[in-house]
Structures are given as structure tokens and as C-alpha cells.
Design a protein around this motif. Structure first.
Motif: not given
Length: 408
Positions: A117-121, A106-114
Motif C-alpha cells: 500500500e505504501k509503495i503504491l502511494e 523482495y524490494h518491498i520487504r527487504y529494500k524498503f521495509n514497507s
């Protein structure tokens, strides 16, 4: 088996203050922080310094006022946030930066549009950057409750590798059931390299009324820290209640857990937070509600009068309350009425008690609660007033008398 200490991370001044209408000034925050240190909390989350100049100032002043507890400042996984948090903590004896990022789909896709892999970085970089300011870095995986365990484990393992000393597993939306949350903590303990070298923390919200249950499931599955607030205040339906999790641990010795909380200060701390925030405590709130140790049912009153433990699993003195309350209502029996008169110095024989009780019931049917002044009036109505001038100590201050007056 040796008991395991659970650290108490109090976020009343950060997550708790996020309740609409609950705005604390710096003076109030410092006052509460000092009380929390006296209470014995291990970590005080003092605020979110980048959010406003007022919050930045409050964090600094709390740092200057606290000597024993760890002082923690929140940040996002953003350089500016982390830098401001680090500067705000410069006066702290034991500073901690609490940084992190959302890890659920939910957060990766909708909050960060990410992407994962990028979230881990970003997670790794946030921890590395925070380590430039403090040694003690806590990482939060926001919405961990809805994060797939495999990815969550990957994030945890990497932030540990780059210096995280504490990892926070928030059930941000109060989504998890206790078994699910406990299994998530257990999965991390069993599958993350280096997990035994850091502190694993719970941070549960109360959207479904399960915050305390989830936190307990977390510590039973291996977590060493519980993030909580006084009176359970916080976003939406609130957070894990400090007083609840602490007293559950205290009352259940078979759990082999303990905290450093001085439970006798719980009631006064609850009152201070309620007074400063303007957030009234629900009457039937566990541990600190005004009715938590009050009894109005005749059956319960009779049992408590004979032996407190019959209807109370917690001694009120353990949380800083002098004694249980016997509230006189239409549901009260003779035992409770005699008890209250006895507390006021009037000892009624069986005949007098029967007479007084019949009059009492008429009053009680018309009122929610019978006061001490009304008890005096009932004696007069029963014509048991030959010694009434001696019982004028039955007054509005509700004080008990050590004078014995027999009514025959």
C-alpha cells in the motif's frame, strides 16, 4: 497487416555506464549521444543526475547537443531526485523523467521495509510530482519480473491515472524465462485500464543470457518500446543488446515490426562505445563481434564463397561492415586459399593450387592464422615466384588488388 514500430530506448549512458570500471566523462557522453541520435534511437537515457555533479552536467550538455531524440533522466521515487532530474533536463527539446520504485516482495520487504500500500502511494506521488517538471513521465516498476502480476497491474493502472506516459517493466535480475516475461506483458495489456494510451516498455537484464529473448517476447506480446544498450553492456551480465534486438526485428519481416534504426551505423557505434568505455567486445558477440562475419572452417568458407547466404543470415553490409572475412587456418580448404589469393590478384591454376596448399597446411599447423605476407612467402616456397615482383602488393595493409596475375 501494417507493421508496428518499436521504439528504441538506449540506456548505454546510464545503465551501460554502471559496469565497474566503465566511467565516461562529459565529452565522451556527448560524443556517444550524438552518435546514438545519428543511429536513430528514439530515446537516450542520458544519466542519473542526482547521483553526482558530473552526471548532472553530462545530462545538461547532452540536452544542449541533441535535437531529435527524447532525452531521459533517471530518478528514484524521491522528491529531490525528481527535482534535480527536472532541472537537468531544462535544455532538452523533448525531456522525459524516468522515475519509479521496486514493486516485488523482495524490494518491498527487504529494500524498503514497507508494504504494498505504501509503495503504491509512493509510485503515484512520484509520477504526480514529476509531471510538475515535464509532460513525458516514464514509470519503472523495478523488479517487475518477480512482481506478482495482480499487484503490478494495480500499480500500472494507478500511475497511468496520474499521468505516466510510459511504463517500464524491468526484469531487473534477469529472472524470467521468455514465455513468463511475454505472459506478464500480455497480462498487463489485457488487464490494465488505460494501457493502450501509454507506451509499454521492456527492460531486460542478461543474468541468464535471456535479455534479448525476453525483450523479443515482450514486444511480441504487445510492448512498444525496448530499453537496451550498445554491445549489451550494463550491470552484472549486461542488458538487452541494441544491435541484437534491432537486427532480429529487421531480419524477420514476418514479425510485422520495424525500428527507425539506421543499421549501417551499428558497427561504428559499437566501436565508439567500446573505445570510450574501454569495454572490449567479445569476439563471438552477435552482430558486432570481430568473428561475427568471419569464417575459418573449410566447409563454411566454401559455402560462403559460393553464396554468402549459405552460412550468413545477415548481410554484413547491413550493419556497416564491408564484407565477410575468410580467415585462413589449418581448417581451411583449397577453395578458401584460392579465394584469398584471388582477392590479392593471384589466380592459381589447379596444379599450382595443389602445390601451394600442401605448403600452406604446414604453415597453418604452426600458426593460428595465415596473413597476407605469409601467403607471399608460401608462393616463394612453392617456386611460383617468377612473377613475384608483380605481387608485392600482398602486404600488411591487406588491400585487394585490381591487377590480375595468373600463376601457371
Amino acid at each position: 497487416m501494417e507493421k508496428k514500430r518499436i521504439q528504441i530506448f538506449d540506456t548505454t549512458l546510464r545503465d551501460g555506464e554502471q559496469v565497474p570500471g566503465c566511467k565516461l566523462n562529459t565529452k565522451e557522453k556527448v560524443k556517444i549521444a550524438k552518435k546514438l541520435e545519428s543511429l536513430g534511437v528514439d530515446v537516450i537515457e542520458a544519466g542519473f543526475p542526482t547521483s553526482s555533479p558530473g552526471d548532472y552536467q553530462s545530462v545538461q550538455e547532452i540536452c544542449k547537443s541533441i535535437t531529435k531524440a527524447v532525452i531521459c533522466a533517471l530518478s528514484r521515487a524521491v522528491e529531490k531526485d525528481i527535482e534535480i532530474a527536472g532541472v537537468a533536463l531544462k535544455y532538452a527539446n523533448r525531456p522525459r523523467i524516468h522515475t519509479g520504485i521496486g514493486t516485488s516482495n523482495y524490494h518491498i520487504r527487504y529494500k524498503f521495509n514497507s508494504t504494498p500500500e505504501k509503495i503504491l502511494e509512493r509510485a503515484i506521488y512520484a509520477v504526480k510530482y514529476a509531471k510538475k517538471f515535464v509532460e513525458d513521465v516514464e514509470f519503472y516498476a523495478e523488479d517487475a519480473g518477480r512482481t506478482e502480476n495482480e499487484f503490478l497491474a494495480k500499480v500500472c493502472e494507478n500511475v497511468i491515472k496520474y499521468g505516466a506516459t510510459v511504463i517500464n517493466i524491468p526484469d531487473t535480475t534477469g529472472y524470467c524465462l521468455p514465455e513468463e516475461y511475454g505472459n506478464k506483458i500480455r497480462f498487463l495489456k489485457e488487464n490494465v485500464k488505460g494501457i493502450d494510451n501509454i507506451i509499454l516498455s521492456t527492460h531486460c537484464h542478461n543474468d541468464l543470457g535471456l535479455a534479448t529473448a525476453n525483450s523479443l517476447a515482450g514486444v511480441m506480446s504487445g510492448a512498444e518500446q525496448v530499453e537496451c544498450t550498445i554491445n549489451g553492456i550494463g550491470e552484472r551480465a549486461g542488458n538487452t543488446s541494441l544491435e541484437e534486438i534491432v537486427m532480429i526485428i529487421k531480419q524477420n519481416s514476418h514479425l510485422n515490426l520495424f525500428t527507425n534504426i539506421n543499421t549501417k551505423l551499428i558497427s561504428s557505434t559499437s566501436y565508439l562505445v567500446s573505445e570510450c568505455t574501454g569495454m572490449k567486445v567479445q569476439a563471438n558477440k552477435a552482430i558486432v563481434g570481430i568473428n561475427a562475419f568471419s569464417h575459418s572452417s573449410g566447409i563454411h568458407q566454401d559455402g560462403v564463397i559460393k553464396k554468402r547466404e549459405t552460412y550468413e543470415s545477415i548481410n554484413p553490409e547491413d550493419v556497416g561492415i564491408d564484407q565477410s572475412s575468410i580467415i585462413l587456418t589449418a581448417r581451411s580448404g583449397r577453395a578458401a586459399l584460392a579465394y584469398r589469393y584471388k582477392k590479392l590478384g593471384c589466380f592459381l591454376n589447379e596444379h599450382s593450387l595443389d602445390l601451394v596448399y600442401s605448403i600452406f597446411l604446414k604453415y597453418a599447423d604452426e600458426k593460428k592464422e595465415i596473413t597476407d605476407m605469409e601467403l607471399k612467402t608460401i608462393l616463394e616456397k612453392a617456386n611460383l615466384n617468377k612473377n613475384i615482383n608483380k605481387v608485392l602488393h600482398i602486404n600488411t595493409n591487406n588491400s585487394s588488388s585490381n591487377r590480375r596475375i595468373n600463376i601457371v
